[in-house]
Motif scaffolding. Structure first.
Motif, mmCIF file in Angstrom:
data_model
loop_
_atom_site.group_PDB
_atom_site.id
_atom_site.type_symbol
_atom_site.label_atom_id
_atom_site.label_comp_id
_atom_site.label_asym_id
_atom_site.label_seq_id
_atom_site.Cartn_x
_atom_site.Cartn_y
_atom_site.Cartn_z
ATOM 1 N N ARG A 212 46.456 -25.085 -11.864
ATOM 2 C CA ARG A 212 46.401 -26.369 -11.120
ATOM 3 C C ARG A 212 46.604 -27.438 -11.991
ATOM 4 N NH1 ARG A 212 40.294 -28.272 -9.860
ATOM 5 N NH2 ARG A 212 39.605 -28.795 -11.844
ATOM 6 N N ILE A 213 47.226 -28.656 -11.474
ATOM 7 C CA ILE A 213 47.612 -29.871 -12.220
ATOM 8 C C ILE A 213 46.543 -30.866 -12.017
ATOM 9 C CG2 ILE A 213 49.410 -31.437 -12.820
ATOM 10 C CD1 ILE A 213 51.181 -29.584 -11.006
ATOM 11 N N ARG A 214 46.286 -31.615 -13.284
ATOM 12 C CA ARG A 214 45.455 -32.664 -13.283
ATOM 13 C C ARG A 214 45.759 -33.910 -14.306
ATOM 14 N NH1 ARG A 214 39.600 -32.084 -14.173
ATOM 15 N NH2 ARG A 214 39.233 -33.972 -13.043
ATOM 16 N N ARG A 215 45.330 -34.964 -14.103
ATOM 17 C CA ARG A 215 45.650 -36.017 -15.022
ATOM 18 C C ARG A 215 44.666 -35.746 -16.192
ATOM 19 N NH1 ARG A 215 45.907 -41.774 -14.118
ATOM 20 N NH2 ARG A 215 47.356 -41.588 -15.889
ATOM 21 N N VAL A 216 44.969 -36.054 -17.391
ATOM 22 C CA VAL A 216 44.412 -35.675 -18.625
ATOM 23 C C VAL A 216 43.121 -36.776 -18.503
ATOM 24 C CG1 VAL A 216 45.953 -37.158 -20.139
ATOM 25 C CG2 VAL A 216 44.222 -35.445 -21.155
ATOM 26 N N PRO B 279 36.835 -33.613 -17.141
ATOM 27 C CA PRO B 279 36.816 -32.344 -17.171
ATOM 28 C C PRO B 279 35.841 -31.744 -16.075
ATOM 29 C CG PRO B 279 36.437 -32.667 -19.457
ATOM 30 C CD PRO B 279 36.254 -33.988 -18.635
ATOM 31 N N GLU B 280 36.333 -30.412 -15.364
ATOM 32 C CA GLU B 280 35.485 -29.814 -14.369
ATOM 33 C C GLU B 280 35.177 -28.706 -15.020
ATOM 34 O OE1 GLU B 280 37.299 -30.548 -10.789
ATOM 35 O OE2 GLU B 280 37.045 -32.682 -10.729
ATOM 36 N N VAL C 181 40.966 -30.655 -24.740
ATOM 37 C CA VAL C 181 42.341 -30.045 -24.423
ATOM 38 C C VAL C 181 42.085 -28.636 -25.274
ATOM 39 C CG1 VAL C 181 44.434 -30.039 -25.265
ATOM 40 C CG2 VAL C 181 43.731 -31.809 -24.283
ATOM 41 N N ASP C 182 42.512 -27.725 -24.592
ATOM 42 C CA ASP C 182 42.184 -26.361 -25.458
ATOM 43 C C ASP C 182 43.323 -25.998 -26.011
ATOM 44 O OD1 ASP C 182 39.375 -25.719 -24.499
ATOM 45 O OD2 ASP C 182 40.575 -25.449 -22.448
ATOM 46 N N GLU C 183 44.774 -26.248 -25.386
ATOM 47 C CA GLU C 183 45.882 -25.812 -26.097
ATOM 48 C C GLU C 183 46.794 -26.995 -25.829
ATOM 49 O OE1 GLU C 183 47.586 -22.120 -25.937
ATOM 50 O OE2 GLU C 183 45.484 -21.059 -25.559
ATOM 51 N N TRP C 184 47.807 -27.150 -26.683
ATOM 52 C CA TRP C 184 48.849 -28.210 -26.497
ATOM 53 C C TRP C 184 50.113 -27.668 -27.093
ATOM 54 C CZ3 TRP C 184 49.028 -33.236 -29.981
ATOM 55 C CH2 TRP C 184 49.809 -34.178 -29.431
ATOM 56 N N LEU D 171 46.872 -27.553 -15.984
ATOM 57 C CA LEU D 171 47.786 -28.235 -16.771
ATOM 58 C C LEU D 171 47.653 -29.886 -16.922
ATOM 59 C CD1 LEU D 171 51.105 -26.442 -15.342
ATOM 60 C CD2 LEU D 171 49.720 -26.003 -17.491
ATOM 61 N N LEU D 172 47.416 -30.305 -17.843
ATOM 62 C CA LEU D 172 47.018 -31.876 -17.998
ATOM 63 C C LEU D 172 48.201 -32.584 -18.536
ATOM 64 C CD1 LEU D 172 43.749 -31.243 -20.104
ATOM 65 C CD2 LEU D 172 43.956 -31.670 -17.656
ATOM 66 N N THR D 173 48.595 -33.703 -17.759
ATOM 67 C CA THR D 173 49.405 -34.959 -18.009
ATOM 68 C C THR D 173 48.874 -36.126 -17.832
ATOM 69 O OG1 THR D 173 51.506 -35.375 -17.289
ATOM 70 C CG2 THR D 173 50.189 -34.541 -15.605
ATOM 71 N N ALA D 174 49.435 -37.022 -18.669
ATOM 72 C CA ALA D 174 49.155 -38.523 -18.310
ATOM 73 C C ALA D 174 49.999 -39.101 -17.400
ATOM 74 C CB ALA D 174 49.498 -39.133 -19.835
ATOM 75 N N SER D 175 50.956 -38.342 -16.809
ATOM 76 C CA SER D 175 51.700 -38.997 -15.625
ATOM 77 C C SER D 175 50.965 -39.548 -14.610
ATOM 78 C CB SER D 175 52.597 -37.899 -15.135
ATOM 79 O OG SER D 175 53.246 -38.417 -13.913
ATOM 80 N N LYS D 176 51.418 -40.720 -14.091
ATOM 81 C CA LYS D 176 50.603 -41.109 -12.968
ATOM 82 C C LYS D 176 50.868 -40.578 -11.556
ATOM 83 C CE LYS D 176 50.373 -45.918 -14.871
ATOM 84 N NZ LYS D 176 50.756 -47.165 -14.803
ATOM 85 N N SER D 177 51.955 -39.819 -11.621
ATOM 86 C CA SER D 177 52.281 -39.011 -10.355
ATOM 87 C C SER D 177 52.593 -37.538 -10.851
ATOM 88 C CB SER D 177 53.546 -39.396 -9.531
ATOM 89 O OG SER D 177 53.490 -40.919 -9.321
ATOM 90 N N PRO D 178 51.233 -36.796 -11.035
ATOM 91 C CA PRO D 178 51.725 -35.224 -11.435
ATOM 92 C C PRO D 178 52.608 -34.361 -10.680
ATOM 93 C CG PRO D 178 49.358 -36.097 -11.802
ATOM 94 C CD PRO D 178 50.083 -37.177 -10.830
#
Length: 115
Positions: free
Chosen positions: A4-8, A12-13, A37-40, A95-102
């Motif tokens: 799944r995709i979420r904003r960073v 965390p859940e 963050v577990d991996e980058w 998958l974590l991203t700072a994007s406002k529109s993941p």
């Protein structure tokens, strides 16, 4: 396989499983402790040129996605994709991203490729 995709910036859940940051740059204003963050794997991120062009409005999302997929066609990226697939095979991956529109970002392309 659960990806799944979420904003960073979201808290965390428990359902997140392994949290993988898929941005090349560390998110502004967020401490490493708060990000959980577990991996980058920076080798899975779009090139600076591609990222800047897309953020500047050069081309459609579909063009961006196609160019990004072409960038991922390297041995290093294939190895990293396989690693994240293996993680997803054993449990949830977020998958974590700072994007406002993941849903219209490189994270969505990665999620599709991992499925």
């Amino acid at each position: 396989m659960s990806v799944r995709i979420r904003r960073v910036y979201e808290a965390p859940e428990p359902e997140d499983g392994v949290r993988v940051l898929v941005d090349r740059l560390w998110p502004r204003g967020l401490s490493k402790d708060a990000a959980h963050v577990d991996e980058w794997p920076k080798g899975l991120t779009p090139s600076t040129e591609l990222r800047r062009g897309y953020h500047a409005g050069e081309g459609s999302y579909e063009e961006f996605a196609g160019r990004y997929e072409a960038e991922l066609d390297t041995p290093e990226a294939a190895e990293l994709l396989d690693h994240v697939r293996e993680l997803a095979g054993t449990g949830a991956v977020t998958l974590l991203t700072a994007s406002k529109s993941p849903e219209r970002s490189h994270a969505a392309v990665l999620a599709r490729l991992l499925a």
